[in-house]
Design a protein around this motif. Structure first.
Motif, PDB file in Angstrom:
ATOM      1  N   GLN A  84     -12.581   6.109  -3.629  1.00  0.00           N
ATOM      2  CA  GLN A  84     -13.328   6.755  -2.553  1.00  0.00           C
ATOM      3  C   GLN A  84     -12.412   7.324  -1.468  1.00  0.00           C
ATOM      4  O   GLN A  84     -12.720   8.344  -0.856  1.00  0.00           O
ATOM      5  N   MET A  85     -11.261   6.660  -1.209  1.00  0.00           N
ATOM      6  CA  MET A  85     -10.349   7.183  -0.184  1.00  0.00           C
ATOM      7  C   MET A  85      -9.873   8.590  -0.540  1.00  0.00           C
ATOM      8  O   MET A  85      -9.676   9.430   0.337  1.00  0.00           O
ATOM      9  N   GLN A 134     -12.611   8.928   8.205  1.00  0.00           N
ATOM     10  CA  GLN A 134     -13.387   8.360   7.104  1.00  0.00           C
ATOM     11  C   GLN A 134     -12.502   7.698   6.045  1.00  0.00           C
ATOM     12  O   GLN A 134     -12.907   6.711   5.421  1.00  0.00           O
ATOM     13  N   MET A 135     -11.285   8.230   5.828  1.00  0.00           N
ATOM     14  CA  MET A 135     -10.405   7.614   4.828  1.00  0.00           C
ATOM     15  C   MET A 135     -10.098   6.168   5.201  1.00  0.00           C
ATOM     16  O   MET A 135      -9.972   5.305   4.326  1.00  0.00           O
ATOM     17  N   VAL A 136      -9.942   5.899   6.493  1.00  0.00           N
ATOM     18  CA  VAL A 136      -9.710   4.529   6.943  1.00  0.00           C
ATOM     19  C   VAL A 136     -10.996   3.711   6.787  1.00  0.00           C
ATOM     20  O   VAL A 136     -10.973   2.578   6.301  1.00  0.00           O
ATOM     21  N   ALA A 160       0.810  -1.228   0.000  1.00  0.00           N
ATOM     22  CA  ALA A 160       0.000   0.000   0.000  1.00  0.00           C
ATOM     23  C   ALA A 160       0.839   1.271   0.000  1.00  0.00           C
ATOM     24  O   ALA A 160       0.317   2.356  -0.268  1.00  0.00           O
ATOM     25  N   SER A 161       2.128   1.146   0.292  1.00  0.00           N
ATOM     26  CA  SER A 161       2.977   2.331   0.457  1.00  0.00           C
ATOM     27  C   SER A 161       4.194   2.331  -0.458  1.00  0.00           C
ATOM     28  O   SER A 161       4.830   3.368  -0.643  1.00  0.00           O
ATOM     29  N   VAL A 183       0.387   4.660  -6.320  1.00  0.00           N
ATOM     30  CA  VAL A 183       1.429   3.945  -5.591  1.00  0.00           C
ATOM     31  C   VAL A 183       1.447   2.503  -6.073  1.00  0.00           C
ATOM     32  O   VAL A 183       0.432   1.979  -6.475  1.00  0.00           O
ATOM     33  N   VAL A 230       0.337   8.997  11.331  1.00  0.00           N
ATOM     34  CA  VAL A 230       1.470   9.598  10.636  1.00  0.00           C
ATOM     35  C   VAL A 230       1.641  11.031  11.121  1.00  0.00           C
ATOM     36  O   VAL A 230       0.659  11.660  11.487  1.00  0.00           O
ATOM     37  N   SER A 287      -3.416   6.513   6.902  1.00  0.00           N
ATOM     38  CA  SER A 287      -4.636   5.765   6.596  1.00  0.00           C
ATOM     39  C   SER A 287      -4.379   4.493   5.796  1.00  0.00           C
ATOM     40  O   SER A 287      -4.906   3.430   6.147  1.00  0.00           O
ATOM     41  N   PRO A 288      -3.579   4.535   4.710  1.00  0.00           N
ATOM     42  CA  PRO A 288      -3.377   3.295   3.942  1.00  0.00           C
ATOM     43  C   PRO A 288      -2.687   2.203   4.759  1.00  0.00           C
ATOM     44  O   PRO A 288      -2.919   1.019   4.511  1.00  0.00           O
ATOM     45  N   VAL A 333      -5.455   0.711   6.931  1.00  0.00           N
ATOM     46  CA  VAL A 333      -6.342  -0.052   6.049  1.00  0.00           C
ATOM     47  C   VAL A 333      -5.683  -1.372   5.635  1.00  0.00           C
ATOM     48  O   VAL A 333      -6.307  -2.439   5.683  1.00  0.00           O
ATOM     49  N   VAL A 349     -13.530   4.026   4.665  1.00  0.00           N
ATOM     50  CA  VAL A 349     -13.874   3.645   3.289  1.00  0.00           C
ATOM     51  C   VAL A 349     -12.840   2.701   2.675  1.00  0.00           C
ATOM     52  O   VAL A 349     -13.154   1.938   1.769  1.00  0.00           O
ATOM     53  N   GLY A 350     -11.608   2.740   3.174  1.00  0.00           N
ATOM     54  CA  GLY A 350     -10.563   1.898   2.585  1.00  0.00           C
ATOM     55  C   GLY A 350     -10.662   0.435   2.990  1.00  0.00           C
ATOM     56  O   GLY A 350     -10.242  -0.450   2.231  1.00  0.00           O
ATOM     57  N   VAL A 356     -13.084  11.077  -0.116  1.00  0.00           N
ATOM     58  CA  VAL A 356     -13.428  11.494   1.253  1.00  0.00           C
ATOM     59  C   VAL A 356     -12.322  12.330   1.898  1.00  0.00           C
ATOM     60  O   VAL A 356     -12.580  13.105   2.815  1.00  0.00           O
TER      61      VAL A 356
END
Lengths: 213, 213
Positions: B81-82, A81-83, A46-47, B167, A167, A196-197, A200, A85-86, B85
């Motif tokens: 969506q991430m 919310q980013m977490v 994810a990173s 990414v 972070v 967030s990523p 998630v 929805v992910g 939001v």
């Protein structure tokens, strides 16, 4: 039309398989157990950040506790919310669980104003009342993580697992050091990175393990 | 109750101000213009990753084009969506704009199935029809970015700005190299890193500039 770069594949599962193979090869030797490794892999996926992956820290019971919480249908609490929805929902919902976020609830917003504190802090107080035994996934706010740690220490919060990977430059690394001192299941990392990523990815890796058995 | 770490401050604006000061000091000399620097700062703020910040690449007209698109109320298209939001809405909406995401639309899902391709690709085809002159913020899918580049080259897409920072290990770096060859406004970065928080940070930095201007 001019010729551009053609991707090896556009099939999502093939892209993921190939990515995981590259990650395993490039990571080489590492200190993680077989059980922890899928979480590390997915965080790096994810990173694209091996340093971030290598900085992960696991309480000895973390992976098992996370898998059990998901299988028991315990709620997952996201700090933002980013977490929310992910996180992949079908694997959580098949066990009766769901992913909640409290930070924009009207009662949280009002209470934060009244107390002159942050919504992140108030949202954790609400979350521990409503999501006992759940997984707390904190990718953004060190203040939320510090409040959750405080509630654990005073005996108010009994999370099944804390995924605490905020972070940032102010209090993020310190909040994670505090988390790593607790003897309850946690997944965290050393240093400023996370986000967030990362939160998630850790939860999605756990729900995959919950399904695979 | 045991004594834990006490944060310097829990006030969001103070945390942000202090973080930005730390970023500026630690970054030291850099190749970015005064106009580009707020975007770089906010990307580092969201990732705690100076390497990622230093890897950013700007088309010479990128920042100006992004600010103008926001001030004209042009739509912002998020690939996932991430990203949708994460983007701060009030500063976009005060100019009449909004943040759209097409990847889960039922017609996109059905069309992708029918064509045997990805939802990311089909969502970009829909987006270019509905968001001419808008900002395309792509943090996740290299296939979406490659499709958008193809549509620009064939003359179908006329975005105001492309923020292309997917990414990943497969095609992500290559898709960004292709973007950097276009002579239209873009913000991208070199290498595998990037992601939803990078796309969000860039757009949020632009909307702050649009308001301050």
């Amino acid at each position: 039309m001019s010729q551009g770069f053609k991707p090896v594949t556009t099939r999502p599962q093939e892209i993921e398989d190939l990515s995981f193979q590259m990650i395993t090869e490039e990571l080489g030797t590492h200190p993680f157990t077989e059980e922890q490794f899928p979480v590390v892999q997915r965080v790096i996926h994810a990173s694209a950040d091996f340093e971030l992956g290598r900085s992960l820290l696991f309480h000895p019971r973390a992976v098992q506790a996370g898998v059990e919480a998901i299988r028991k249908g315990r709620p997952i609490v996201a700090d933002v919310q980013m977490v929310q929805v992910g996180i992949s929902k079908p694997r959580i919902e098949q066990f009766g669980g769901g992913v909640r976020v409290y930070i924009s609830d009207s009662d949280v917003v009002e209470e934060a104003k009244r107390l002159g504190t942050t919504r992140a802090i108030v949202s954790m107080r609400k979350a521990v009342r409503e999501a006992e035994g759940g997984i707390f996934a904190i990718g953004n706010a060190p203040t939320a993580l510090l409040e959750l740690i405080r509630l654990v220490k005073e005996g108010t919060a009994r999370p099944g697992l804390i995924v605490g990977v905020p972070v940032g430059f102010v209090s993020a690394a310190e909040s994670k050091e505090e988390l790593a001192k607790l003897d309850i299941p946690f997944i965290t990392n050393q240093g400023r990175k996370g986000g967030s990523p990362t939160a998630v990815a850790a939860v999605n890796a756990l729900s995959l393990l919950a399904v695979k058995g």
